[in-house]
Structures are given as C-alpha cells and as structure tokens.
Design an enzyme around this catalytic site. Structure first.
Site, PDB file in Angstrom:
ATOM      1  N   TYR A 274       1.901 139.753  56.389  1.00 24.94           N
ATOM      2  CA  TYR A 274       3.286 140.645  55.384  1.00 24.94           C
ATOM      3  C   TYR A 274       2.661 141.751  54.548  1.00 24.94           C
ATOM      4  O   TYR A 274       3.066 142.656  53.734  1.00 24.94           O
ATOM      5  CB  TYR A 274       3.289 139.612  53.980  1.00 24.94           C
ATOM      6  CG  TYR A 274       5.099 138.614  54.169  1.00 24.94           C
ATOM      7  CD1 TYR A 274       4.556 137.494  55.074  1.00 24.94           C
ATOM      8  CD2 TYR A 274       5.702 138.622  54.011  1.00 24.94           C
ATOM      9  CE1 TYR A 274       5.341 137.014  55.794  1.00 24.94           C
ATOM     10  CE2 TYR A 274       6.654 138.526  53.403  1.00 24.94           C
ATOM     11  CZ  TYR A 274       6.670 137.209  54.847  1.00 24.94           C
ATOM     12  OH  TYR A 274       7.592 136.205  54.988  1.00 24.94           O
TER      13      TYR A 274
ATOM     14  N   LYS B  36      -3.118 128.577  64.139  1.00 25.90           N
ATOM     15  CA  LYS B  36      -2.876 128.800  65.394  1.00 25.90           C
ATOM     16  C   LYS B  36      -4.545 128.985  65.381  1.00 25.90           C
ATOM     17  O   LYS B  36      -4.642 130.446  65.865  1.00 25.90           O
ATOM     18  CB  LYS B  36      -1.741 129.902  65.867  1.00 25.90           C
ATOM     19  CG  LYS B  36      -1.590 130.400  66.602  1.00 25.90           C
ATOM     20  CD  LYS B  36      -0.173 128.720  67.403  1.00 25.90           C
ATOM     21  CE  LYS B  36      -0.319 128.980  68.751  1.00 25.90           C
ATOM     22  NZ  LYS B  36       0.341 127.958  69.079  1.00 25.90           N
TER      23      LYS B  36
ATOM     24  N   ASP C 177       2.773 125.273  65.644  1.00 23.30           N
ATOM     25  CA  ASP C 177       4.020 124.819  66.680  1.00 23.30           C
ATOM     26  C   ASP C 177       4.210 122.985  66.388  1.00 23.30           C
ATOM     27  O   ASP C 177       5.064 122.845  66.985  1.00 23.30           O
ATOM     28  CB  ASP C 177       3.631 125.459  67.658  1.00 23.30           C
ATOM     29  CG  ASP C 177       2.311 125.367  68.303  1.00 23.30           C
ATOM     30  OD1 ASP C 177       1.350 124.767  67.707  1.00 23.30           O
ATOM     31  OD2 ASP C 177       1.822 124.747  69.611  1.00 23.30           O
TER      32      ASP C 177
ATOM     33  N   ASP D 236       6.751 130.278  55.426  1.00 20.53           N
ATOM     34  CA  ASP D 236       7.894 131.141  54.971  1.00 20.53           C
ATOM     35  C   ASP D 236       8.409 130.152  56.106  1.00 20.53           C
ATOM     36  O   ASP D 236       9.249 129.540  55.452  1.00 20.53           O
ATOM     37  CB  ASP D 236       7.475 132.557  55.302  1.00 20.53           C
ATOM     38  CG  ASP D 236       9.016 133.416  54.726  1.00 20.53           C
ATOM     39  OD1 ASP D 236       9.641 132.773  54.195  1.00 20.53           O
ATOM     40  OD2 ASP D 236       9.165 133.804  56.260  1.00 20.53           O
TER      41      ASP D 236
ATOM     42  N   ASP E 231      11.256 127.076  54.844  1.00 18.82           N
ATOM     43  CA  ASP E 231      12.640 126.983  55.032  1.00 18.82           C
ATOM     44  C   ASP E 231      13.332 125.001  56.708  1.00 18.82           C
ATOM     45  O   ASP E 231      13.943 126.168  55.987  1.00 18.82           O
ATOM     46  CB  ASP E 231      13.163 128.426  56.191  1.00 18.82           C
ATOM     47  CG  ASP E 231      13.983 129.410  54.530  1.00 18.82           C
ATOM     48  OD1 ASP E 231      13.374 129.192  53.800  1.00 18.82           O
ATOM     49  OD2 ASP E 231      14.861 129.679  55.790  1.00 18.82           O
TER      50      ASP E 231
END
Ligand code: IPM
Ligand code: MN
Length: 356
Positions: free
Chosen positions: A142, A190, A222, A246, A250
C-alpha cells in the site's frame, strides 16, 4: 470522564451511519455522566470537492487534538471509473492512517446466533467462530516505493516493503491479544514466494519464543483464505500484512452474515480511529437503508480501546444484540418482509441505551 472526539463521516452512506453511532455515543455519555465534546471534519471525496485535498490539514489537526476518531467510509464511483484521476478519496484514508501512525487494524470477527442463518456458509461450519484479525496498516504494498508507471505507460509497478521494526511491533501486539484470548497466533504470509513474508516469519519465530504459552502457527495466505471458509473456528488471533489483511477480513466478514456487522479499531502512534470495515456503498447513499451496526459497534470499540470504558462498550453491544432479537434491523439482515430504516434502527438503539 472528559471525551473529546473527532467525527469523520466521509462519503456515501458515511454520514448516515456515523450519525447513528454518534447518537448512541451521546446517549451512553449522558447515561454514565461523561462529558463529550466532538468536532466534525471532512475526509475522502467530500474533502476533495471542498478543498482539493482528501485529508485536509484542518482534518488532521482536529484528529490530532482528539482522544479518538469516529470514522464512516470513503469512496465515490466517479473516481473508481476514472483510473487517471490524480487525487483519489482513498488517499484520504491512507494519508490519515499514515499521518496518525495507525499501524494496527484490529478486526474482531464473531458470529451472533441470531444471524447465523444469514451466513452463506453452513451453520455447523460457522458456529463458534471468534477470531481477531490484526492487519498491519501502514506498510507493505500500500505504501512501498517506488510505485508508478514507465515513461511509455506500458509498465506499472508497486513495491512491497517491510522493515523489521514494522513487523516486530505488529506481531508483538498479536501476542499481547492472544495472551488475553485463547493463546493461539496464526501468522499469515506467502513465505514460499515473497521476501517480505520470509522476514515476517523470521521475526515472528523470534517473538514466539518470548510467549511459550502461546501456540504459533504459520500459514500461507492462499491456505488461510481456504481455511477461513472451511473451518473458521480454528482461528484465534490472525496477524498479517496490509493487503492480505484487507482481503481476508472482507472474506471473514461474510462468515458473520453481513459485511454490515463488522467494526474495527485502528491503533498506533497517535489518535486511534474507529470505523466499520465496509465501504461507502454509494448506491445506498441518502436512502436511509444502510446497516449502521458495524459503525455503532465501532463506537463500542472506541469506548473500550480509547477510553478503557468496558461497561459502556458492553451496553452498546447489548443494545445491538437486542435490536437484532427484536427484529429492528435493516434490509440486509432482516428476516422475512419487515425491515427498518438506518435512522429507525439508530433511534431504537438510542432508546434502549436510555431506558436500560
Ligand atoms: C479498508 C478499505 C481500504 C483499504 C480502501 C478504501 C483504501 O478497503 O479499510 O479495508 O484497502 O484499506
Ligand atoms: Mn478493505
């Protein structure tokens, strides 16, 4: 207690939902004899329209002078469909996070028995879910530089950057919360691909030694995305970098039955910000139909985290739960035909607080 808060409604449904949360806050303060003062300020698209800046200096000043910030949402479709816009409402939110040093975004995800049937997942999968996602909020892709486009415009790039210090402080926070909860930390990364993730793992491994009572688990993002919908109750505290957090939160929000239910607290160096995890839902703006509960629950987090007022926070939570029991809810979580307006839900909750 003296409470001085900044109120930043933002765009879209922001003003409507923040109004209900402010009313609930005022009602709680009256009940418990707290002296509340508040100031409204602009952020997001409305701030661009008024000043050209999505996070004006004046707004930052008001936030810095406050004990807490109650935030709605930002975003406007006129920018989403215009990728070449130079100034974007999202820069207001990101600028605020950076300037207030809000490096940790705490997103508690738990189910309410009354809403389990609204979850797209099977009841037996969802039952017992009670996790806390701690998302790093001021680093990673970001904010990493360089970011941009090549001169001919045919190549674009973003950079994911983390320093040891940034990882250290957020991972420590995760362990602190885990100690007060079920003593399990899942570090999501990751590390099989990303260099930053390997450093996250390294730092977390070191810190985990200081917390022998806490079970530490490392999980690729994942896999975490899959486990969240397959077996969400296995998670206690999840800690992860900015963008993974983020996306995963959600995803996690639908477990509870509605994106309109999840509050969050952003904490760090300066004034903490309390905001729903959902966006500005522009299609619903001004219609008085948006679910105000995530914002009202964010006000509960504000009482608890910013002021240490646990009873006050609990009363708000109780009022929210009672409104669901009574069926006084917006259309997204209504059972059957009858649903209520944003303002009606807000008023019911204020009355509950007053009469309790
Ligand atoms: C959130 C939002 C923001 C984010 C956007 C609006 C910049 O999605 O708070 O989760 O990506 O952090
Ligand atoms: Mn998001």
């Amino acid at each position: 207690m003296k409470m001085n808060i900044a109120v930043l409604p933002g765009d879209g449904i922001g003003p409507e939902i923040v109004a209900t949360a402010l009313d609930a806050t005022i009602a709680v303060c009256e009940k418990y004899g707290h002296e509340l003062t508040y100031k409204h300020a602009l952020v997001g698209a409305c701030a661009i329209d008024a000043t050209g800046n999505p996070y004006p200096e004046e707004t930052h000043k008001i936030c810095m002078e406050s004990d807490a910030v109650l935030f709605g949402a930002i975003g406007d479709p006129k920018y989403d469909n215009n990728p070449s816009a130079k100034v974007r409402p999202e820069q207001g939110l990101l600028g605020m996070r950076k300037q207030l040093g809000l490096y940790a975004n705490i997103r508690p995800v738990s189910t309410m028995p009354q809403l389990i049937h609204k979850s797209p997942l099977r009841q037996d999968v969802v039952e017992g879910t009670d996790l806390m996602c701690i998302r790093e909020l001021t680093g990673g892709i970001y904010f990493g530089r360089p970011q941009g486009r090549s001169e001919d415009g045919n190549v674009a790039y973003d950079t994911c950057v983390y320093s040891r210090e940034e990882i250290d402080r957020i991972v420590r926070l995760a362990y602190t919360y885990a100690m007060q909860r079920r003593k399990k930390v899942t570090v999501v990364d990751k590390a099989n691909v990303l260099c930053t993730s390997r450093m996250w793992r390294e730092v977390a491994q070191e810190i985990s030694k200081e917390y022998p009572e806490v079970e530490t688990e490392f999980m690729f993002v994942d896999n975490a995305a899959m486990q969240l919908v397959q077996w969400p109750s296995r998670f206690d505290v999840m800690v992860t970098e900015n963008m993974f957090g983020d996306i995963l939160t959600d995803e996690a929000s639908v477990i509870t039955g509605s994106l309109g239910m999840l509050p969050s607290a952003s904490v760090g160096l300066h004034t903490s910000v309390f905001e729903p995890i959902h966006g500005s839902y522009p299609q619903a703006a001004g219609k008085d139909i948006a679910n105000p509960l995530a914002t009202i629950l964010s006000a509960a987090l504000m009482f608890e985290y910013a002021f240490g007022l646990m009873e006050e926070g609990k009363l708000i939570r109780e009022a929210v739960s009672a409104s669901i029991d009574a069926g006084i809810v917006t259309v997204d979580i209504a059972q059957g035909e009858k649903s209520y307006k944003t303002s009606e839900v807000g008023k019911w909750i204020v009355d509950y607080i007053k009469n309790k």
